[in-house]
Design a protein around this motif. Sequence first.
Motif, mmCIF file in Angstrom:
data_model
loop_
_atom_site.group_PDB
_atom_site.id
_atom_site.type_symbol
_atom_site.label_atom_id
_atom_site.label_comp_id
_atom_site.label_asym_id
_atom_site.label_seq_id
_atom_site.Cartn_x
_atom_site.Cartn_y
_atom_site.Cartn_z
ATOM 1 N N PRO A 49 0.839 -1.220 0.000
ATOM 2 C CA PRO A 49 0.000 0.000 0.000
ATOM 3 C C PRO A 49 0.862 1.253 0.000
ATOM 4 O O PRO A 49 1.871 1.330 0.697
ATOM 5 N N GLY A 50 0.451 2.214 -0.818
ATOM 6 C CA GLY A 50 1.232 3.430 -0.976
ATOM 7 C C GLY A 50 2.243 3.369 -2.097
ATOM 8 O O GLY A 50 2.831 4.402 -2.461
ATOM 9 N N GLY A 51 2.446 2.200 -2.646
ATOM 10 C CA GLY A 51 3.411 2.025 -3.715
ATOM 11 C C GLY A 51 2.871 2.433 -5.076
ATOM 12 O O GLY A 51 1.737 2.916 -5.196
ATOM 13 N N SER A 52 3.698 2.223 -6.095
ATOM 14 C CA SER A 52 3.354 2.622 -7.458
ATOM 15 C C SER A 52 3.619 1.497 -8.439
ATOM 16 O O SER A 52 4.482 0.644 -8.214
ATOM 17 N N LEU A 53 2.861 1.520 -9.506
ATOM 18 C CA LEU A 53 3.068 0.624 -10.640
ATOM 19 C C LEU A 53 2.736 1.389 -11.909
ATOM 20 O O LEU A 53 1.905 2.301 -11.887
#
Length: 128
Positions: free
Chosen positions: A12-16
Amino acid sequence: QLVESGGGLVQPGGSLRLSCAASGVILDYYAIGWFRQAPGKEREAVSCISSSDASEYYADSVKGRFTISRDSVKGALYLQMNSLKPEDTAVYYCAADLVWHDTVQAMCFQLGKTFTSWGQGTQVTVSS
């Protein structure tokens, strides 16, 4: 033919950044977009670009976090996803079709209804 890639497992809070390679499609002429389907739920529209004026639609749940873009030279569609949440977990699909409507939101919903050549999609899992 549309082929999605770029999914994966992220906290959670990450990027893709999702990519969609489009062959045989001139993206500038087509309504294009991203859709997703979570387990037990119907496929929903995430974001689209209008073929008429390049206006963009975002679902309320992703506004301010996701950004759609296209590279017509490369024949590619992208979805940059930031600040990912567990509720973003789904299989993500891209679509492209000759669809027109008076609003980009209506166009996006129509694209989701009329497009039939769905690919395998790319799995996005947001979990700690």
